[in-house]
Enzyme design. Structure first.
Site, PDB file in Angstrom:
ATOM      1  N   TYR A 158       1.186  -1.082  -0.111  1.00 50.61           N
ATOM      2  CA  TYR A 158       0.238   0.022  -0.193  1.00 50.61           C
ATOM      3  C   TYR A 158       0.552   1.140   0.229  1.00 50.61           C
ATOM      4  O   TYR A 158       0.881   2.141  -1.115  1.00 50.61           O
ATOM      5  CB  TYR A 158      -0.578   0.003   1.698  1.00 50.61           C
ATOM      6  CG  TYR A 158      -1.640   1.571   1.256  1.00 50.61           C
ATOM      7  CD1 TYR A 158      -2.651   1.653   0.491  1.00 50.61           C
ATOM      8  CD2 TYR A 158      -0.764   2.428   2.498  1.00 50.61           C
ATOM      9  CE1 TYR A 158      -3.486   2.368   0.794  1.00 50.61           C
ATOM     10  CE2 TYR A 158      -1.671   3.400   2.284  1.00 50.61           C
ATOM     11  CZ  TYR A 158      -2.901   3.894   1.449  1.00 50.61           C
ATOM     12  OH  TYR A 158      -3.346   5.132   1.184  1.00 50.61           O
ATOM     13  N   LYS A 162       1.265   4.214  -2.517  1.00 57.02           N
ATOM     14  CA  LYS A 162       0.716   6.005  -2.741  1.00 57.02           C
ATOM     15  C   LYS A 162       2.422   6.782  -3.105  1.00 57.02           C
ATOM     16  O   LYS A 162       2.349   7.453  -3.437  1.00 57.02           O
ATOM     17  CB  LYS A 162       0.510   5.734  -1.252  1.00 57.02           C
ATOM     18  CG  LYS A 162      -1.201   5.290  -0.630  1.00 57.02           C
ATOM     19  CD  LYS A 162      -1.982   5.541  -1.976  1.00 57.02           C
ATOM     20  CE  LYS A 162      -3.527   5.718  -2.397  1.00 57.02           C
ATOM     21  NZ  LYS A 162      -4.531   6.427  -3.149  1.00 57.02           N
TER      22      LYS A 162
END
Length: 266
Positions: A158, A162
């Site tokens: 994750y 990002k």
């Protein structure tokens, strides 16, 4: 109300496209856009029925697409719904998280995260952004994260996704600087949405910790987009954390993140 383009001046409601619009930050961005005079094309991988009722109550004409934007077919269904209409705002907000240690995760879930957060987002922006550039007008708002500024122990994929979106947004902004198309990245910290439940992070320190109101986060991002800012970090505490990340060794950041995201740490 803000007049975002000549479209509004011509008496036609400008069109905004918002992904991940069923709940959370995406829902709040769509609500702000509807209230500011936009018609909407909204997309999510969950039901949009209740959200659409809210947006329509604010005067917007709303087209909704329930689709998995991790897939080429899902993005194609959204583009088909836009149907060649000029898009004034694209809020590329769709994304999800994934907790636990990388080697303990189902790799199909890792691949789906990457395809949602990165591949599907870029596939959509590539098509909508080209049309904006041809018109010489438009605004793109990415939902990045301060998570992209630090190694994400127990959220490795994750945070990496990002980091990609945060970096990509600055590059695209530079490429489009003389075209009339602006690019902004909103970088929230922990926000009170369904993110933590869907990512399996409820038993972590970050999952149980203090979070920002998604309406406030969306407002910060929306105003930054209207100003044409390149980026904005939502919240003073998150601004301080982002500043600290810039001068803290990566190994120390990884250990700090571990204490927040390790299962059972809550």
């Amino acid at each position: 109300m803000s007049d975002l383009s000549a479209t509004a001046a011509e008496g036609v409601r400008p069109l905004a496209v918002v992904t991940g619009a069923s709940t959370g930050i995406g829902y709040e961005l769509a609500r702000l856009l509807a209230d500011d005079g936009h018609d909407l094309v909204v997309a999510a991988d969950t039901s949009l029925a209740e959200a659409v009722q809210t947006f329509e109550s604010l005067g917007a004409r709303v087209d909704a697409v329930q689709a998995d934007l991790a897939t080429a077919e899902g993005v194609a269904s959204l583009v088909a719904c836009i149907a060649g209409r000029p898009v004034d705002v694209l809020a590329a907000n769709a994304g999800h998280g994934l907790g636990h240690a990388f080697l303990d995760q189902d790799f199909a879930e890792v691949a789906h995260l990457i395809d949602t957060n990165i591949t599907g987002t870029l596939r959509l922006v590539h098509q909508v952004g080209r049309a904006m550039r041809e018109r010489g007008r438009g605004r793109i708002l990415f939902t990045g994260s301060i998570a992209g500024l630090m190694p994400g122990s127990f959220q490795a994929a994750y945070n990496g996704s990002k980091a990609f979106i945060d970096s990509f947004s600055f590059a695209l902004r530079n490429e489009l600087k003389d075209t009339g198309v602006s690019v902004t990245v909103l970088m929230p910290g922990p926000t009170d949405t369904e993110f933590f439940a869907r990512a399996g992070l409820e038993d972590t320190a970050v999952g149980q910790g203090r979070k920002m109101d998604p309406a406030r986060v969306a407002e910060i991002g929306y105003r930054a987009m209207l100003r044409g800012d390149g980026d904005v970090v939502a919240g003073l505490g998150n601004k301080l954390q982002a500043a600290a990340a810039a001068v803290t060794p990566q190994s120390a950041l990884a250990e700090m993140h571990r204490k927040q995201a390790e299962p059972g740490a809550g």
